[in-house]
Design a protein around this motif. Structure first.
Motif, PDB file in Angstrom:
ATOM      1  N   THR A  86       0.832  -1.207   0.000  1.00 22.24           N
ATOM      2  CA  THR A  86       0.000   0.000   0.000  1.00 22.24           C
ATOM      3  C   THR A  86       0.863   1.251   0.000  1.00 22.24           C
ATOM      4  OG1 THR A  86      -1.740  -1.187   1.191  1.00 22.24           O
ATOM      5  CG2 THR A  86      -1.854   1.219   1.199  1.00 22.24           C
ATOM      6  N   TYR A  87       1.926   1.222   0.783  1.00 25.10           N
ATOM      7  CA  TYR A  87       2.865   2.344   0.821  1.00 25.10           C
ATOM      8  C   TYR A  87       3.474   2.591  -0.553  1.00 25.10           C
ATOM      9  CZ  TYR A  87       7.372   4.676   1.702  1.00 25.10           C
ATOM     10  OH  TYR A  87       8.455   5.506   1.645  1.00 25.10           O
ATOM     11  N   ARG A  88       3.887   1.530  -1.213  1.00 26.87           N
ATOM     12  CA  ARG A  88       4.498   1.683  -2.535  1.00 26.87           C
ATOM     13  C   ARG A  88       3.478   2.162  -3.561  1.00 26.87           C
ATOM     14  NH1 ARG A  88       9.090  -3.124  -3.217  1.00 26.87           N
ATOM     15  NH2 ARG A  88      10.292  -2.513  -1.357  1.00 26.87           N
ATOM     16  N   ALA A  89       2.246   1.694  -3.424  1.00 26.68           N
ATOM     17  CA  ALA A  89       1.191   2.137  -4.340  1.00 26.68           C
ATOM     18  C   ALA A  89       0.866   3.612  -4.151  1.00 26.68           C
ATOM     19  CB  ALA A  89      -0.066   1.289  -4.133  1.00 26.68           C
ATOM     20  N   SER A  90       1.098   4.138  -2.965  1.00 29.99           N
ATOM     21  CA  SER A  90       0.765   5.537  -2.660  1.00 29.99           C
ATOM     22  C   SER A  90       1.702   6.527  -3.342  1.00 29.99           C
ATOM     23  CB  SER A  90       0.804   5.769  -1.151  1.00 29.99           C
ATOM     24  OG  SER A  90       2.147   5.828  -0.674  1.00 29.99           O
ATOM     25  N   GLY A  91       2.914   6.091  -3.662  1.00 27.17           N
ATOM     26  CA  GLY A  91       3.888   6.992  -4.255  1.00 27.17           C
ATOM     27  C   GLY A  91       4.429   8.029  -3.297  1.00 27.17           C
ATOM     28  N   TYR A  92       4.316   7.757  -1.994  1.00 30.95           N
ATOM     29  CA  TYR A  92       4.715   8.750  -0.983  1.00 30.95           C
ATOM     30  C   TYR A  92       6.198   9.108  -1.086  1.00 30.95           C
ATOM     31  CZ  TYR A  92       5.652  10.850   3.591  1.00 30.95           C
ATOM     32  OH  TYR A  92       6.054  11.696   4.606  1.00 30.95           O
ATOM     33  N   ARG A  93       7.057   8.124  -1.270  1.00 27.74           N
ATOM     34  CA  ARG A  93       8.492   8.405  -1.301  1.00 27.74           C
ATOM     35  C   ARG A  93       8.854   9.328  -2.467  1.00 27.74           C
ATOM     36  NH1 ARG A  93      11.881   9.092   2.304  1.00 27.74           N
ATOM     37  NH2 ARG A  93      11.453   7.078   3.283  1.00 27.74           N
ATOM     38  N   ALA A  94       8.296   9.074  -3.624  1.00 29.07           N
ATOM     39  CA  ALA A  94       8.579   9.930  -4.777  1.00 29.07           C
ATOM     40  C   ALA A  94       8.025  11.333  -4.557  1.00 29.07           C
ATOM     41  CB  ALA A  94       7.976   9.315  -6.042  1.00 29.07           C
ATOM     42  N   GLU A  95       6.887  11.396  -3.903  1.00 33.39           N
ATOM     43  CA  GLU A  95       6.261  12.700  -3.637  1.00 33.39           C
ATOM     44  C   GLU A  95       7.130  13.570  -2.732  1.00 33.39           C
ATOM     45  OE1 GLU A  95       2.340  14.354  -1.226  1.00 33.39           O
ATOM     46  OE2 GLU A  95       2.249  12.385  -2.198  1.00 33.39           O
ATOM     47  N   VAL A  96       7.634  12.988  -1.622  1.00 32.65           N
ATOM     48  CA  VAL A  96       8.458  13.789  -0.713  1.00 32.65           C
ATOM     49  C   VAL A  96       9.845  14.039  -1.297  1.00 32.65           C
ATOM     50  CG1 VAL A  96       7.195  13.081   1.348  1.00 32.65           C
ATOM     51  CG2 VAL A  96       9.188  11.747   0.610  1.00 32.65           C
ATOM     52  N   ALA A  97      10.320  13.124  -2.148  1.00 27.06           N
ATOM     53  CA  ALA A  97      11.621  13.322  -2.783  1.00 27.06           C
ATOM     54  C   ALA A  97      11.601  14.555  -3.672  1.00 27.06           C
ATOM     55  CB  ALA A  97      12.011  12.093  -3.586  1.00 27.06           C
ATOM     56  N   ALA A  98      10.435  14.855  -4.255  1.00 33.35           N
ATOM     57  CA  ALA A  98      10.313  16.020  -5.123  1.00 33.35           C
ATOM     58  C   ALA A  98      10.271  17.324  -4.324  1.00 33.35           C
ATOM     59  CB  ALA A  98       9.057  15.891  -5.981  1.00 33.35           C
ATOM     60  N   LYS A  99       9.943  17.222  -3.038  1.00 36.59           N
ATOM     61  CA  LYS A  99       9.779  18.425  -2.212  1.00 36.59           C
ATOM     62  C   LYS A  99      10.971  18.687  -1.303  1.00 36.59           C
ATOM     63  CE  LYS A  99       4.744  17.793  -1.871  1.00 36.59           C
ATOM     64  NZ  LYS A  99       3.626  17.522  -0.923  1.00 36.59           N
ATOM     65  N   ARG A 100      11.606  17.642  -0.814  1.00 33.98           N
ATOM     66  CA  ARG A 100      12.653  17.793   0.184  1.00 33.98           C
ATOM     67  C   ARG A 100      14.024  17.964  -0.470  1.00 33.98           C
ATOM     68  NH1 ARG A 100      10.754  12.778   4.163  1.00 33.98           N
ATOM     69  NH2 ARG A 100       8.764  13.722   4.816  1.00 33.98           N
ATOM     70  N   PRO A 101      14.894  18.745   0.150  1.00 31.57           N
ATOM     71  CA  PRO A 101      16.237  18.915  -0.413  1.00 31.57           C
ATOM     72  C   PRO A 101      17.028  17.619  -0.362  1.00 31.57           C
ATOM     73  CG  PRO A 101      16.091  19.900   1.780  1.00 31.57           C
ATOM     74  CD  PRO A 101      14.691  19.527   1.382  1.00 31.57           C
ATOM     75  N   LYS A 102      17.902  17.436  -1.330  1.00 33.24           N
ATOM     76  CA  LYS A 102      18.723  16.227  -1.393  1.00 33.24           C
ATOM     77  C   LYS A 102      19.704  16.204  -0.225  1.00 33.24           C
ATOM     78  CE  LYS A 102      21.593  13.526  -4.571  1.00 33.24           C
ATOM     79  NZ  LYS A 102      20.744  12.336  -4.464  1.00 33.24           N
ATOM     80  N   ALA A 103      19.799  15.064   0.468  1.00 35.87           N
ATOM     81  CA  ALA A 103      20.647  14.948   1.644  1.00 35.87           C
ATOM     82  C   ALA A 103      22.098  14.756   1.246  1.00 35.87           C
ATOM     83  CB  ALA A 103      20.187  13.778   2.518  1.00 35.87           C
ATOM     84  N   ASP A 104      22.987  15.208   2.131  1.00 42.50           N
ATOM     85  CA  ASP A 104      24.421  15.066   1.921  1.00 42.50           C
ATOM     86  C   ASP A 104      24.864  13.683   2.385  1.00 42.50           C
ATOM     87  OD1 ASP A 104      27.126  15.324   1.654  1.00 42.50           O
ATOM     88  OD2 ASP A 104      27.376  16.752   3.300  1.00 42.50           O
ATOM     89  N   GLY A 105      25.566  12.963   1.524  1.00 40.96           N
ATOM     90  CA  GLY A 105      26.002  11.615   1.871  1.00 40.96           C
ATOM     91  C   GLY A 105      27.444  11.532   2.297  1.00 40.96           C
ATOM     92  N   SER A 106      28.106  12.676   2.450  1.00 37.14           N
ATOM     93  CA  SER A 106      29.529  12.637   2.808  1.00 37.14           C
ATOM     94  C   SER A 106      29.720  12.205   4.253  1.00 37.14           C
ATOM     95  CB  SER A 106      30.147  14.020   2.614  1.00 37.14           C
ATOM     96  OG  SER A 106      29.536  14.973   3.463  1.00 37.14           O
ATOM     97  N   GLY A 107      30.804  11.484   4.515  1.00 39.31           N
ATOM     98  CA  GLY A 107      31.121  11.076   5.884  1.00 39.31           C
ATOM     99  C   GLY A 107      30.387   9.836   6.304  1.00 39.31           C
TER     100      GLY A 107
END
Length: 424
Positions: free
Chosen positions: A399-420
């Motif tokens: 159900t979570y995957r069908a909702s598209g929630y992750r893609a939705e917030v990915a479009a709104k939230r700034p990209k996180a820093d992966g350094s360190g």
């Protein structure tokens, strides 16, 4: 906020199959004299707290690889926690970590109210240096040789209490990374005394209806010795502080092969078991999703808890505490909340009258078989029915995957820093 119509649509696809599976299990349990509807109600009443920091991608000492849509602040984290509870109906509270989650208490409560969430135990942080602090915790915090450093660490914990009071929390969890990396680096006895003195200062700041949890860990970040290294030291601390002091057991903070369920039993006997941080571990504090490596041990812990649930004064705080390095944190937290709930329900199916008889007769084989019979029962239909009746998803991950929630917030939230490296 997750669209409820998506849950309804996904549930409609699975409702008929659930009804068939549920009725078949009901018939099997009825032959054993177990009312499946009573077990469903127990499942509906179950809840485990989600750690705010668990909604972000974790990491090791070597690296962190952030995923899409990482939460940028505590309000993003609460949105993610709301999704977890909406779908599982098993994660009704959130545990905050200060200073990571510092914000106006009124705003925190307002955001939590959107999802019907409450706040679990507060968590202090004296294992990291913050940009604005005067004293460093490199060589310890509550047990540091420097009085000003200890005072700073105490004051931080008191601040956590004040924030918690404003948002409705009722407990403070204290875990410190203090210890030593080399023999002779510190005087172990005096170091522990300094820790106790600091904890007593924090204890004095507890409201009457609050508790303080002492959390132990066998190693890391100190690799030779740690100040609160095992449940015995945690128990000593709780006993010395007073009746509001309890012990918290993290399932990943032990050496391999430690009998955690026996620790649970002993702390219940002492009247000092306060709660749990649930996760799973292969070697030592791997913080894998609950039930990943040893689901039977998780069941055995719950067997002790269910057996003792009518013990006077036993009031346990249950929280997930794990790191999600290669999975979607929301999915992992949903899986863990369900697996913890599963172990609770399985432990509720143990025939305790039969078990007591086998124990009395020293029948080791049948006593063990009685536990295995409950553990091997497929309680998925019970868990799914509990979610359906509570307005959640029959299958939370799909159900979570069908909702598209992750893609939705990915479009709104700034990209996180992966350094360190390190945790979030």
């Amino acid at each position: 906020m997750l669209d409820k119509s998506i849950i309804e649509a996904e549930n409609a696809k699975r409702a008929a199959d659930l009804e068939t599976d549920f009725n078949q299990l009901a018939e099997r349990l009825d032959r054993k004299g177990i009312d499946i509807n009573a077990i469903v109600k127990r499942a509906q009443g179950f809840g485990v707290a989600v750690p705010s920091w668990g909604t972000g991608t974790g990491g090791t000492r070597f690296a962190r690889f952030p995923g899409e849509g990482e939460p940028a602040n505590i309000f993003d984290k609460l949105d993610d926690c709301g999704v977890i509870h909406t779908l599982t109906c098993a994660a009704p509270s959130v545990s905050l970590h200060i200073p990571w989650d510092k914000a106006d208490p009124a705003d925190l409560k307002a955001k939590a109210d959107e999802y019907g969430l409450s706040f679990d135990a507060m968590n202090s942080n004296t294992f990291q240096d913050q940009p604005d602090q005067a004293q460093s915790y490199k060589y310890g915090s509550l047990s540091h040789t420097n009085e000003e450093t200890r005072a700073q660490a105490v004051e931080h914990n008191l601040e956590c209490i004040e924030i918690g009071k404003a948002i409705g929390s009722k407990a403070l969890t204290v875990w410190i990374g203090d210890g030593a990396n080399f023999p002779g680096q510190t005087h172990m006895g005096r170091q522990f005394e300094r820790y106790l003195d600091s904890m007593k200062a924090i204890y004095k700041g507890l409201p009457d209806d609050w508790r303080i949890f002492s959390e132990h860990k066998i190693y890391e970040p100190a690799f030779y010795s740690t100040v609160v290294q095992d449940w015995g030291t945690s128990l000593l601390t709780a006993q010395e502080l007073g009746e509001k002091a309890m012990c918290l057991v993290d399932l990943g903070h032990h050496a391999p092969n430690v009998n955690i369920e026996m620790i649970v039993s002993r702390l219940i006997h002492a009247g000092k078991l306060g709660g749990f941080h649930f996760n799973d571990s292969k070697y030592g504090d791997d913080d894998l999703d609950s039930g990943t490596i040893d689901p039977y041990r998780l069941f055995l812990v719950w067997n002790e808890l269910v057996d003792a649930e009518n013990t006077p004064g036993l009031d346990l705080a249950h929280m997930i505490d794990q790191s999600h390095n290669v999975t979607d944190p929301i999915e992992s937290l949903m899986v863990s909340s369900i697996e913890i709930q599963r172990a609770f329900v399985q432990a509720s199916l143990v025939d305790r009258k039969a078990l007591a008889g086998y124990q009395s007769d020293n029948d080791a084989l049948m006593a063990s078989a009685t536990l295995r019979a409950a553990f091997r029962t497929d309680v998925d239909p019970i868990l799914a029915k509990a979610r359906e009746l509570s307005g959640g998803a029959i299958h939370p991950i799909e159900t979570y995957r069908a909702s598209g929630y992750r893609a939705e917030v990915a479009a709104k939230r700034p990209k996180a820093d992966g350094s360190g490296g390190g945790i979030v």
